[in-house]
Scaffold this active site. Structure first.
Site, short mmCIF file in Angstrom:
data_model
loop_
_atom_site.label_atom_id
_atom_site.label_comp_id
_atom_site.label_asym_id
_atom_site.label_seq_id
_atom_site.Cartn_x
_atom_site.Cartn_y
_atom_site.Cartn_z
N VAL A 119 0.85 -1.19 0.00
CA VAL A 119 0.00 0.00 0.00
C VAL A 119 0.88 1.24 0.00
O VAL A 119 1.98 1.23 0.56
CB VAL A 119 -0.95 0.04 1.22
CG1 VAL A 119 -2.04 -1.01 1.09
CG2 VAL A 119 -0.18 -0.15 2.52
N LYS A 133 1.94 8.21 16.19
CA LYS A 133 1.74 9.55 16.71
C LYS A 133 0.30 9.76 17.18
O LYS A 133 0.04 10.53 18.11
CB LYS A 133 2.08 10.60 15.63
CG LYS A 133 3.54 10.60 15.19
CD LYS A 133 4.52 10.87 16.32
CE LYS A 133 5.20 9.64 16.84
NZ LYS A 133 5.88 8.77 15.90
N GLY A 225 12.29 -0.07 1.85
CA GLY A 225 12.08 0.05 3.28
C GLY A 225 12.54 -1.14 4.11
O GLY A 225 13.51 -1.82 3.78
N SER A 226 11.79 -1.41 5.19
CA SER A 226 12.21 -2.41 6.16
C SER A 226 11.02 -3.08 6.81
O SER A 226 9.87 -2.66 6.63
CB SER A 226 13.08 -1.76 7.24
OG SER A 226 12.32 -0.79 7.96
N GLY A 266 10.62 1.00 21.59
CA GLY A 266 10.24 0.53 22.90
C GLY A 266 9.83 1.65 23.84
O GLY A 266 8.84 1.53 24.58
N ALA A 411 12.37 7.88 8.40
CA ALA A 411 11.53 8.17 7.24
C ALA A 411 11.98 9.43 6.52
O ALA A 411 12.08 9.46 5.28
CB ALA A 411 10.07 8.32 7.68
N HIS A 539 9.47 36.16 22.07
CA HIS A 539 9.31 35.95 23.51
C HIS A 539 7.84 36.13 23.88
O HIS A 539 7.18 37.04 23.40
CB HIS A 539 10.14 36.98 24.29
CG HIS A 539 9.94 36.91 25.77
ND1 HIS A 539 10.53 35.93 26.55
CD2 HIS A 539 9.20 37.68 26.60
CE1 HIS A 539 10.16 36.12 27.80
NE2 HIS A 539 9.36 37.19 27.86
#
Length: 570
Positions: A119, A133, A225-226, A266, A411, A539
């Protein structure tokens, strides 16, 4: 979570390279469209904007022809390259790296196709950065609502916080679907041909995809990728013994979960699980937790992210065997000493998450057709991402980016490498400075870093004969952080006092992942401390943490400051 942390056979993750790519020592980059987690802004529905280019009078840019003459054919008996091509560029893999390369190629006027066997979006969008996320956004809000002292300090009263597991899982899945669709539509809108099927290299400038489709291209990029790396002896059932791919679906929230590996993956999942009520046990092969981080940052992060939470840990041990739960029995984890290999302990837990890094996905790519031999699964490349064959010779017109080459398994690094390759095939030489690429861990609070750690910088200084200094600032001195009651954290910079060169910056604190980019851009552009410390920051903002950090550095008086005429023109 960063989509791809480093492959590790010691059940740890991510080690930043300790070398700068480039033969001249001077690296400059071209500003691109805004990216989110390595994604082009088009992935969020924005249209492409005009691009600005950096100019330099001091760097010689050889033509594409001048550096390709060193490449020689490495494929014998696989046919000669075709005389005409179906495409200027074919990209195998439509993850973040492939997507970034494809959109930049279109901007450069290249006829481009991208091949995807699964995909669009790859690991990051579907099983990594994006859905993680979403889960971490939930865990952050849960932590805040559960912290009665924190809420009272604002004068707020909140009843007991709860969550709907399926609702949380749906939030992550819906976000991934939205970004995936936006990526697909952005490429289609710009004229990128999206080809479905598993892609492989058939020979010089030839690619096969699907069952028997063969196409040709002047240049080819491998961006496959992986996948999660699972050590021997661990049986994954996808239910009680899982990888990050399974965990992101959040099909359950176990009472007690062991996490094998205390790197980025992890740590982030420990943040999610403990916020949702789980107890966590870390299993780490090295002698300390978070071994890939700057030691000082690791120490502080452990005090904040590990010790106060329902987390215990075993260090210096391997999980030699993990058996899934079955027939009413719990998950069994056999631990052995990482050095002596002697049995240490046996744990019985409800679930185990294998967070031991990622392995390159390079099997079946037809690399033997161009005489390429992988190294621990990674495709060997030079500093320009050009593939190197088994004889150490460059394979003409073949490139590899992202996790598959193993240079920096992030990425946004894959996207940057893809853009660098497109620059080259468009006739403009470009070498990416990997030490300028930031990384982040999205815990609460966050951790971010760019460049060298303090031990790496000191080792480099000893070898090359220069002094290394360290500057630090605290979030407790920042007005905006105090207004948020989030004063826990520090920023740390490692630098050369003799010339003001920034060697590394590490941040632990509120929105650290957003703050790191001022430092990473400074490293990428070669900006020295004596220049950037004169910059103005609004600031009160968190950016003043970096402002104070730059001002705290003690650069020797003889170090020069750029004049206006010497500054990079944008």
């Amino acid at each position: 979570m960063q989509s791809a942390m480093a492959l590790s056979f010691s059940q740890t993750s991510f080690t930043r390279p300790n070398h700068v790519l480039g033969s001249t020592g001077s690296v400059f980059s071209t500003p691109r469209s805004l990216r989110f987690c390595g994604l082009r802004r088009e992935a969020f529905g924005f249209s492409p904007s005009n691009q600005l280019a950096l100019r330099s009078d001091r760097i010689h840019i050889p033509s594409r022809k001048s550096f390709q003459v060193f490449a020689s054919a490495s494929s014998n008996g696989n046919g000669a390259p075709p005389k005409s091509f179906d495409y200027d560029l074919i990209i195998i893999g439509a993850g973040v790296g492939g997507h970034g390369a494809a959109l930049h190629a279109v901007e450069k006027g290249l006829k481009t196709a991208i091949i995807e066997g699964d995909v669009v979006g790859g690991t990051c969008v579907n099983r990594g950065c994006v859905p993680s996320k979403a889960l971490l956004a939930v865990s952050g809000r849960m932590r805040e609502l559960q912290n009665e002292h924190h809420m009272k300090s604002f004068g707020l009263q909140v009843s007991a916080a709860g969550y709907d597991r399926q609702g949380v899982a749906d939030h992550a899945n819906n976000l991934a679907t939205k970004i995936r669709n936006n990526l697909t539509n952005s490429m289609k809108a710009l004229g990128v041909d999206i080809l479905t099927g598993f892609g492989s290299v058939l020979g010089p400038q030839k690619v096969k995809y699907g069952k028997d489709n063969i196409i040709t291209a002047k240049d080819i990029i491998i961006a496959t990728g992986s996948v999660p790396f699972v050590p021997k002896g661990i049986e994954v059932d996808g239910k009680t013994v899982i990888t990050s791919d399974h965990a992101l679906k959040l099909e359950s929230v176990p009472d007690w979960i062991a996490i094998v590996g205390s790197g980025y993956i992890g740590l982030e999942f420990s943040d999610v699980y403990t916020a949702l009520g789980s107890e966590v046990t870390f299993i780490e092969a090295l002698d300390q937790l978070m071994p890939g981080f700057d030691p000082e940052i690791s120490k502080l992060a452990q005090r904040v992210l590990i010790n106060p939470r329902k987390i215990d840990y075993h260090t210096g041990v391997f999980a030699s065997k993990i058996t899934p739960a079955k027939d009413g029995k719990p998950v069994l984890i056999e631990l052995i000493d990482a050095k002596t290999k002697e049995p240490k302990d046996t744990l019985e837990v409800d679930a185990a998450l294998i967070a031991t890094g990622r392995a390159p996905f390079t099997n079946g790519l037809g690399l033997e057709n161009v005489n390429v031999v992988t190294q621990r699964g990674f495709i060997p490349v030079d500093e320009r991402m050009r593939v190197i064959d088994g004889n150490g010779t460059l394979v003409p017109n073949l490139y590899c980016i992202g996790d598959a080459n193993g240079k920096l398994m992030l990425a946004h690094a894959a996207s940057a490498q893809g853009i660098s390759v497109v620059e080259q095939v468009s006739g403009r030489d470009h070498v990416l400075n990997h030490l300028s690429i930031p990384a982040a861990c999205f815990t609460h609070p966050e951790i971010s870093m760019v460049g060298l750690t303090e031990p790496q910088a000191k080792e480099k200084g000893e070898k090359e004969g220069f002094k290394v200094s360290v500057a630090k600032t605290s979030f407790k001195a920042n007005t905006k952080a105090l207004a948020e009651n989030e004063g826990e954290g520090i920023a740390k910079m490692i630098y050369r006092p003799d010339n003001g060169e920034i060697l590394g910056v590490h941040i632990f604190g509120l929105h650290a992942a957003d703050l790191i980019h001022e430092a990473s851009n400074a490293i990428a552009l070669g900006t020295r401390i004596q220049d950037i410390k004169l910059a103005v920051h609004a600031h009160p903002t968190l950016s003043e943490v970096l402002d104070e950090l730059f001002k705290a550095a003690k650069v020797e008086s003889h170090a020069t400051t750029r004049t206006v005429s010497e500054k990079v023109v944008v």
